[in-house]
Structures are given as C-alpha cells and as structure tokens.
Enzyme design. Structure first.
Site, mmCIF file in Angstrom:
data_model
loop_
_atom_site.group_PDB
_atom_site.id
_atom_site.type_symbol
_atom_site.label_atom_id
_atom_site.label_comp_id
_atom_site.label_asym_id
_atom_site.label_seq_id
_atom_site.Cartn_x
_atom_site.Cartn_y
_atom_site.Cartn_z
ATOM 1 N N ASP A 71 0.543 -1.656 -0.010
ATOM 2 C CA ASP A 71 -0.226 0.140 0.136
ATOM 3 C C ASP A 71 0.799 1.230 0.089
ATOM 4 O O ASP A 71 1.785 1.633 0.384
ATOM 5 C CB ASP A 71 -1.047 0.121 1.241
ATOM 6 N N CYS A 96 1.559 4.523 9.360
ATOM 7 C CA CYS A 96 1.617 2.760 8.975
ATOM 8 C C CYS A 96 2.300 2.244 8.287
ATOM 9 O O CYS A 96 2.056 1.237 8.266
ATOM 10 C CB CYS A 96 -0.153 2.948 9.009
ATOM 11 N N HIS A 98 3.290 2.341 5.231
ATOM 12 C CA HIS A 98 3.274 2.219 4.166
ATOM 13 C C HIS A 98 4.889 2.227 3.116
ATOM 14 O O HIS A 98 4.917 2.342 1.804
ATOM 15 C CB HIS A 98 2.037 3.031 3.377
ATOM 16 N N GLU A 130 -5.620 3.482 3.548
ATOM 17 C CA GLU A 130 -5.784 4.132 4.584
ATOM 18 C C GLU A 130 -7.731 4.434 4.566
ATOM 19 O O GLU A 130 -8.822 5.187 5.406
ATOM 20 C CB GLU A 130 -5.297 5.202 5.353
ATOM 21 N N HIS A 156 2.334 -6.564 6.777
ATOM 22 C CA HIS A 156 1.931 -5.465 7.420
ATOM 23 C C HIS A 156 3.000 -4.815 8.855
ATOM 24 O O HIS A 156 2.768 -6.126 9.848
ATOM 25 C CB HIS A 156 0.968 -4.746 7.632
ATOM 26 N N HIS A 347 -0.407 4.041 13.758
ATOM 27 C CA HIS A 347 -1.193 5.398 13.703
ATOM 28 C C HIS A 347 -0.844 6.593 14.761
ATOM 29 O O HIS A 347 -1.765 7.213 15.328
ATOM 30 C CB HIS A 347 -2.421 5.094 13.579
#
Length: 376
Positions: A71, A96, A98, A130, A156, A347
């Site tokens: 992402d 996050c 990415h 997101e 992730h 976050h």
C-alpha cells in the site's frame, strides 16, 4: 545485503518524506516509476492504474503467477518523530508503515529482476488503503484480470514485535471494519429557552451511551465487536443550543454476521433518537473493509518455510482493518506481521520502525518466491 540495505533504507526515507492521501499519491507514484525506469527492462512490464502501479517481473518459464501487495498512502496527521527525514507534507505522515511496505516491495522486485525465478511475480503498489479503499477497485480493474496472480502475499509492520520476527495465523487475521458517520439535525435556540429547541448535543450524547449496549447486549459474547465514536462536533457558541451535531466513528467485528447485526441495531437506535428528540438523522457507513482471512494451507506452508529464516510467532486475530481482505477473498493468499520494534504503535505521531527489518523482509520474501517457484 549491506549495500542493498542502505539502498532500500534510503528509498524508505525518501518515501517517508512525501506521504499523500488516498488516490492523491502523485509524488509517490512518480518516485516509484522513476526507480523502476532505472531497472533492466527485458523482464519487466509496468502498467499505471490511477495513482497505483502494477509491475510484472517475468519468469524464465512461468507456470504460475505470484503476487505481492504494497500500500502507498499516508495518514492525515502531523509527524512528531523528530527524524532527519521528517515528512515534508504538513499534516501528513507515514504512520502505518506503508513507506516500509513499498521499499520492501521494490527490494524484492529488484532481486527478482537480477536473479529471475521460473514463475511470474506481479507487484501491486496500491493506493488508498487508509481510505477510501483502493484494493477493491484495483481488484476489479482490467489489468488485474489480465495479470491475476494464482497466489498473493502482503505484510504489515508490527511495532510490538522485535526485528527478525514475523507473526501470522491461518484463518481470520483482521476484522471486518466500517466507518460510521451520523448527522443529526434538530432545532437550535437560546440557551435560556431550552423548551423551544431540540438540542442535538444532548441527542448525540444519548446515542453514544446507547451504542454501548449494542456490544454488551446484542453481540454474542463469544464473538467480538467494537463501536468507537472518536469525534463529536456540535454547536458553535456556549450559550446557543446546538441545532446540528455530527458523530464520527468506526465499527469492527470478527464475523460478517456481527457486522450486519451491529448496523441493524445502530439504525434502530438512531430511529429512536429521531422520534425521541423530534429530529432527523442521516447515517453514512463510509469505507467498509472485508475481513482478512488467510488461506490456511498457504499460511501454514509459509510459516513452516519462514522458520528457517526468522523467528515465527502464531498470533491472535486483531480488530485491525485492511482492505487487502477484498483481495484474499478472491485470490488465495495471506498477510503477515513484520516485527519492527517501535516504542510507539501504528497510527501514532511518533511511530519509528527499525529499518533493519527492511532487509529481513526483502530476504524472506525473495527466498519464499524462489522456493514457491522451485516447488511448482
């Protein structure tokens, strides 16, 4: 790997400085395309889709196609890490991971261009994870139909795990999620004459209180669900009764059935508020993400393979949302957590993942695709 590590750390830092909103990743897309243009072209095919990119690394004698999703977008929050490569976009941050996901994708892609395997590997650089959600439209694109992978993987970053560790589980990994926006409209008035008005601050407060009963009394206690109202706005001055109020929140459930049930109860409660406060209400569920359900066979195979390269932990499912769930609903695949050892979580304005994890992931995924291609 030392030189490569420095190279992809530098790429991650460049990307970290240019976080962009979903479907507005123009600088990010250009950066990725500029990098891809420097690679040998004989084994590469590149197709642009909106602000995302599809890249196929052609195998020497392909029988299958594997996929990797990275992402691209950032989050609308001010960065407070104090890093030398701080975000240059005010009010935006890669909070996050990415930037990690993309740098790792480029690292694996580069390794496969230099040392091709038998099969094709398609890299999806996906915008808008997101919000409002880029996976579903990317999945429905003509390019995806042409280059549809037989299996797909994504990772992730996980701040809570040390570098050199991954975590995964067969089956359900991430929850079903839905945004929640409720706009209330009543009748404003002077604070001294409340009987002539319909106060939407009070109505909004009642809604928040009543929503707590949905989880405690309408969801199977052996299941899990969450309703969080993260923002309430209403009124404009202290001595005027608010004519309008807005609630913004999120719904998360571990089963699709519970998501349906929770929304039914929210709608019933909101109708009650309309009657009780003589007001009108509009509900908007915004972006909705399907659960990430890891293919059990492929996940077990990957975890067994990974044990020879990293420490592997079988984790629990999480209430995290990820639109990768739409992809693994249609294509066999899985997602795993990559340990990055950050004191601050996802976050968070001070998230600072350990960049040593980039080399770990590049090495692991390159070896995994090679292993899959040999076994095919």
């Amino acid at each position: 790997m030392d030189q490569n590590l420095e190279r992809f750390i530098a790429i991650r830092r460049d990307l970290h400085q240019i976080p962009e909103k979903g479907f507005e990743e123009y600088k990010t897309q250009k950066y990725l395309l500029d990098y891809l243009d420097e690679l040998p072209t004989e084994r590469l095919e590149i197709k642009v889709w909106k602000t995302g990119i599809f890249v196929k690394v052609k195998g020497m004698n392909p029988n299958k196609t594997y996929g990797y999703r990275a992402d691209m977008d950032g989050l609308p929050m001010e960065e407070l890490t104090g890093l030398a490569f701080l975000s240059q976009h005010k009010g935006m941050m890669h909070a996050c991971g990415h930037d990690f996901h993309m740098a790792i994708g480029l690292g694996v892609l580069t390794a496969l261009v230099s040392n091709p395997i038998q099969d094709d590997v398609v890299f999806l650089f996906q915008p808008a994870e997101e919000g409002p959600g880029g996976a579903k439209p990317m999945l429905e694109s003509q390019i995806f139909a042409e280059w549809r992978p037989d299996e797909i993987v994504a990772l992730h970053i996980a701040p809570e795990y040390p570098v050199g560790t991954i975590a995964a589980k067969p089956g359900l990994l991430f929850a079903n999620t839905s945004e929640l926006f409720i706009d209330l409209k009543g009748k404003g008035g002077h604070a001294a004459y409340p009987h002539h008005a319909n106060d939407m601050v009070v109505a909004a407060s009642q809604l928040v209180s009543q929503f707590q009963t949905v989880i405690s009394r309408n969801v199977d206690p052996l299941d899990s669900a969450v309703i969080t109202i993260g923002k309430i706005t209403g009124g404009f001055v202290q001595n005027v009764i608010a004519e309008e109020a807005r609630l913004e929140g999120t719904i998360r459930t571990l089963s699709e059935e519970s998501m349906v049930r929770v929304k039914q109860r929210i709608e019933a409660i909101v109708k009650g508020i309309e009657v009780g406060f003589d007001c009108s209400a509009v509900i908007d569920y915004g972006s909705m993400y399907h659960q990430v359900y890891n293919d059990e066979t492929l996940t077990k195979e990957f975890m067994n393979f990974a044990k020879d390269h990293v420490e592997v932990i079988e984790c629990k499912e999480a209430m995290t949302g990820e639109d990768f769930g739409y992809i693994v609903k249609e294509v066999p695949g899985f997602m795993f957590w990559l340990g990055v050892n950050s004191a601050y979580g996802l976050h968070h304005q001070k998230l600072n993942p350990d960049e040593e994890a980039i080399a770990v992931a590049i090495s692991l995924l390159t070896s995994y695709f090679s292993f899959k291609s040999r076994a095919n």
